[in-house]
Motif scaffolding. Structure first.
Motif: not given
Length: 313
Positions: A203, A206, A209, A243-244, A252
């Motif tokens: 991650a 990204d 993120i 997206r997270f 999140p």
């Protein structure tokens, strides 16, 4: 601290490590029984074979770096079929296979050969503790072997240079270089396509993120919400949350809670700060709020966790 890999080196430092280099002549075989949770091995010269119990022997070429996790025994030898000639236990207590204590380089395999040559094994053993460190260790296999590559490992070249020198500050520099070698080897391993790196590591690549994770890790005490993280990322709340979850594998706020509790657990184990003070450091209003979240996440209260961490081994 902006990620779990950095967190590992907050708790795992070569200053507390057992550090040794051995010059060995064939046939040679060392069996390690020290029960260390994390060991780093490399051949400064010559080649070897590394065998972790229950796994096939793997070649350890000059300049390769091997990361061994878990307390199980493993063997480093000049050939897979060479039986153990020395058993190394906790504190580098060395015995023969029949239990006789070995003092110094009294075995024929130890020390340089008649021509001054010999394989040189470098090993560093790290005492690992803490929930943040566990995030890294549990993502590693029993044996992670990182080949030297065309350019080798820069920290290793610096270690070799420092070992040849006899100047003030040598041990401190070696300690820091070992930290750097461990971190660079871990990154090289997780960057491999076949390493199945954990989602939290991937991650960080990204752009959106990864930035959110750095905010969470860098300031867990801030009253983060999905909305505030989304705003910092320049995305809508719904899109950011989706997206997270896709990238990290959890929502999140669930990730934020896990990180806060991990940091609190480590602070409880390694500092004398009050539970109330620690609660504010990791984003909870008071000791009661932390205790509730701590018990829900880890199954024990903060005071119980601290008592266990400080109990004699």
């Amino acid at each position: 601290m902006d990620d779990a890999l950095s967190g590992l080196l907050q708790d795992v430092r070569a200053q507390g490590a057992l550090f040794d280099q051995s010059v060995l002549n064939p046939p040679w075989s060392l069996r390690f029984l020290d029960g260390a949770p994390l060991s780093l091995l490399t051949m400064l010269s010559g080649d070897a074979w590394l065998t972790a119990d229950g796994a096939e022997a793997q070649p350890l070429r000059q300049g390769d770096v091997a990361i061994v996790t878990g307390p199980g025994p493993y063997t480093v030898a000049d050939a897979p079929q060479t039986p153990p000639m020395a058993l190394l236990g906790e504190g580098y207590r060395c015995t023969t296979p029949d239990g006789a204590l070995i003092l110094g380089d009294t075995l024929p395999m130890c020390g340089p050969g008649a021509d001054g040559s010999g394989a040189v094994l470098l090993k560093s053993t790290y005492p690992v503790r803490g929930h943040v460190s566990e995030r890294v260790l549990t993502a590693l296999p029993r044996l992670a072997l990182v080949p030297a590559g065309a350019d080798g490992h820069l920290p290793l070249a610096m270690i070799v240079h420092e070992l040849r020198a006899d100047t003030p500050g040598r041990q401190v520099i070696l300690d820091r270089l070992l930290d750097l070698l461990l971190l660079s080897a871990l990154r090289a391993w997780f960057d491999r396509s076949d390493a199945h790196a954990p989602a939290w590591y991937r991650a960080h690549r990204d752009p959106v993120i990864g930035a959110a994770l750095r905010l969470i890790h860098g300031d867990p005490a801030r009253p983060w919400t999905v909305a505030s993280l989304a705003a910092a990322a320049g995305m809508s709340r719904a899109r950011f949350a989706r997206r997270f979850h896709e990238v990290v594998g959890r929502p999140p706020m669930a990730y934020l809670t896990e990180w806060r509790i991990s940091r609190a657990a480590d602070l409880l184990a390694t500092t004398d700060a009050t539970v109330d003070a620690i609660s504010r450091q990791v984003g909870y209003a008071n000791a009661y709020a932390l205790s509730t979240a701590f018990k829900r996440t880890l199954g024990v209260r903060p005071t119980e966790h601290r008592a266990r961490a400080h109990a004699p081994a």
